[in-house]
Design an enzyme around this catalytic site. Structure first.
Site, PDB file in Angstrom:
ATOM      1  CB  SER A   1      -0.808  -0.163   1.268  1.00  0.00           C
ATOM      2  OG  SER A   1      -1.956   1.336   1.371  1.00  0.00           O
ATOM      3  CG  ASN A   2      -0.105   4.630  -1.496  1.00  0.00           C
ATOM      4  OD1 ASN A   2      -0.912   5.644  -0.408  1.00  0.00           O
ATOM      5  ND2 ASN A   2      -1.136   4.245  -2.615  1.00  0.00           N
TER       6      ASN A   2
END
Ligand code: C5P
Length: 206
Positions: A21-22
């Site tokens: 993810s981020n």
């Protein structure tokens, strides 16, 4: 007008407990949804995994992965006049995902990734399309390229390395880039103030 706004990160699961993810928190997208609703528009907010309250009067659809987000956008886009793609969509996902937790002994040292679909490139319409360009460095050139390649009416660029800008902050310093090549640099302001500018830009396209 009917707005569809996407917000937050997507998660791309490797197994039942691990994902790619981020650091997106969804604040910018939720601010756009709030500002659009406050200006009297109908708003559907498609949110990746975030811990923010739904702005009053906004219809929310929760999603996890980029492919979920694409499906949700496709479901609502036909009724929309405006799409604001604020979400930080993960560009890759693991080629396969286990439904249970893998043991370390079962995992290889390399992860095989495949590209996620580009949501903006995958959907036609609606009438007004707004994208974001989060860059490390001055965003104008990349924002202009995205504007052309993704068929956008506005790209909101920002340099995520600048103090007070980017992931997890309440403020943002953004640059508006339009298809006619105009570049407008805005001062550091709250994400809600940036959101109001975006909503005003869209309203002028009516
Ligand atoms: O190419 P890049 O990811 O930097 O483009 C950013 C813009 O494209 C954002 O508006 C983002 O929401 C959108 N995007 C998308 N689908 C992806 C990746 C990004 O619609 N898979």
């Amino acid at each position: 007008m009917r707005f569809v706004v996407t917000a937050g990160p997507t998660r791309e699961y490797i197994d039942a407990v691990r994902f790619l993810s981020n650091p997106s928190t969804g604040r910018m997208g939720f601010a756009v949804a709030r500002a659009a609703r406050a200006a009297g528009h109908d708003v559907t907010l498609i949110a990746g995994p975030v811990s923010l309250k739904t702005p009053p009067g906004v219809t929310r659809i929760d999603v996890v992965s980029a492919r979920d987000m694409l499906n949700a956008v496709r479901t609502v886009i036909a009724r929309a006049d405006v799409l604001v793609m604020t979400a930080a969509v993960a560009d890759w996902r693991p080629a396969c995902c286990a439904t249970r937790k893998l043991k370390k002994s079962e995992m290889s040292d390399t992860l095989h990734l495949v590209r996620n679909p580009d949501i903006l490139k995958s959907v036609r319409g609606p009438r007004v399309r707004v994208g974001f360009a989060a860059e490390t460095g001055a965003p104008a050139a990349e924002a202009a390229r995205k504007c052309r390649e993704k068929g956008l009416d506005l790209v909101v660029g920002n340099d995520v390395t600048e103090p007070g800008s980017g992931f997890g902050t309440d403020t943002n310093r953004v640059t508006f880039v339009t298809p006619d090549g105009k570049v407008q640099r805005l001062p550091l302001m709250s994400k809600l103030a940036v959101a109001r500018r975006i909503v005003s830009f869209v309203a002028r396209r009516r």
